[in-house]
Enzyme design. Structure first.
Site, short mmCIF file in Angstrom:
data_model
loop_
_atom_site.label_atom_id
_atom_site.label_comp_id
_atom_site.label_asym_id
_atom_site.label_seq_id
_atom_site.Cartn_x
_atom_site.Cartn_y
_atom_site.Cartn_z
N LYS A 67 0.78 -1.23 0.00
CA LYS A 67 0.00 0.00 0.00
C LYS A 67 0.82 1.29 0.00
CE LYS A 67 -4.35 -1.57 0.29
NZ LYS A 67 -5.48 -1.07 -0.51
N ASP A 122 -9.17 -0.71 6.41
CA ASP A 122 -9.38 -2.01 7.02
C ASP A 122 -8.03 -2.67 7.30
OD1 ASP A 122 -8.91 -2.39 4.32
OD2 ASP A 122 -10.99 -2.93 3.90
#
Length: 412
Positions: A67, A122
């Site tokens: 990410k 999340d």
């Protein structure tokens, strides 16, 4: 929804312009190193494939997921726009392609007017935002839904961020984060998009593309043929969009199949493809926490609708088996990453996987990002019950994987 596969052959014919190669920016971020590309002949034999490779995103900038590639680039581009723009709130669409490094931005951070980064997550995205905030000397506030692991929450806090856990699903947490970031001094960094909030999510997609350019570069260095199928673990669809944009811009030979893989608890893309329009699905609980999203990103939807030719929905049990089997052959894959293998196995079981396929499995997280629950691990068996016949075979396979690796063979 149980396991299912949706095939859309015409989507393989769609073409788009090549995405930008952002490896230059990513090399400027401290700690950059290519992640491993591992060939697995064991899986090729099981699947009747010619070749199978795994791109293992278990150690990216010291974090156990990919990410940072998206969050770091998008934050840098947004802050560069503020530094290059006129006083006041700039139009981020006017940012130039010359993005300042994080080090250069840190030196001028007071000029941006930004004091904190805000995100809903999340798990992995929030940690990447928090890490980037720390690198820039900014505060970070991260909001999470119910159901993510205690380890993931602790890891985000470990980056110095303030974390608020909400009794809501992911979509509601995203809306809450957007409201919290509406005041002055806050920059919302979200990987999903909606009307009026498209730029930063688009730049995150651009950053994710380095996973693909890196993998194809590694294959080329080995003299290996191009994949005929590429997987895309899919939540809101930002990473899947990056996979589609890369795969549908290739000009050498036939475009690869793009297989989007979702959890049965949150099959929002599959439901949307079947409906022919974006729809919201009710989500449940899943070990694939990073894919537990009820609505496709608005900006990603047109690309996903045009270019995803295969969509698989997999169960937690199928994915847990994939985690254990990949561990047995020396691959560090958490549930979101191992969903790629679960999806391809489903294709094979449904006789939709062509004989002799060349498969690139994109594994987007390591096990430490999202540990497999003990009870589920026990239910699917210990590592030696997987592809490798016992601990010795597992160590031999790991050694072989290390020899095939391009980049550092490190654990996440």
């Amino acid at each position: 929804m149980t396991s299912t596969v949706h095939s859309r052959p015409r989507a393989r014919l769609w073409r788009t312009a090549p995405p930008a190669d952002l490896r230059g920016f990513h090399r400027s971020v401290p700690g950059y190193a290519p992640t491993r590309l591992i060939e697995l002949p064991q899986l090729a034999e099981e699947l009747g494939a010619e070749r199978v490779w795994v791109k293992e995103e278990a150690a990216r900038y010291g974090l156990p997921a990919f990410k940072m590639l998206g969050a770091g680039y998008a934050i840098a581009r947004a802050l560069t726009a503020r530094l290059e723009g006129a006083p006041g709130a700039p139009d981020l669409r006017e940012a130039s392609d010359a993005v300042l490094s994080l080090e250069e931005i840190r030196e001028r951070i007071s000029e941006t007017g930004v004091c904190e980064l805000v995100a809903a997550t999340d798990g992995n995205h929030g940690r990447a935002v928090a890490r980037t905030a720390a690198m820039l000397g900014l505060a970070a506030r991260i909001f999470t839904p119910v159901g993510i692991s205690a380890e993931a929450v602790a890891a985000i806090r470990g980056e110095g961020a303030e974390v608020a856990e909400l009794e809501s699903d992911y979509d509601e947490v995203v809306a809450h984060a957007a409201r919290e970031a509406a005041g002055g001094g806050s920059l919302l960094v979200q990987d999903t998009s909606w009307e009026g909030y498209e730029d930063i999510p688009a730049w995150i997609v651009d950053g994710y593309g380095t996973v693909l350019t890196e993998a194809y570069g590694q294959l080329s260095e080995r003299g290996a043929p191009a994949p005929t199928l590429v997987t895309a673990p899919t939540g809101v669809g930002a990473f899947a969009e990056a996979v589609v944009r890369h795969s549908r811009s290739l000009t050498d030979g036939a475009a690869p199949h793009v297989l989007a893989v979702e959890p049965s608890a949150a099959p929002s893309l599959t439901a949307s493809l079947l409906a022919g329009r974006p729809v919201t699905v009710e989500t449940g609980t899943t070990i694939m926490a990073g894919l537990n999203c009820g609505t496709p990103a608005a900006a990603s939807w047109p690309v996903l609708h045009a270019g995803v030719d295969l969509a698989a929905v997999v169960t937690d049990e199928e994915t847990a088996r994939a985690v254990v089997d990949l561990e047995a052959v020396g691959v560090d894959a958490g549930p979101c990453g191992a969903a790629s293998l679960a999806g391809v196995r489903l294709l094979h079981a449904r006789r939709l996987l062509p004989e002799g396929a060349r498969i690139l499995l994109l594994s987007t997280e390591g096990r430490s990002a999202n540990p497999l629950p003990v009870e589920l691990r026990e239910a699917v068996g210990l590592p030696e019950a997987g592809l490798a016949a016992g601990p010795a075979a597992g160590r031999e396979a790991e050694a072989a994987a290390g020899r095939e690796a391009v980049g550092p063979a490190v654990d996440g």
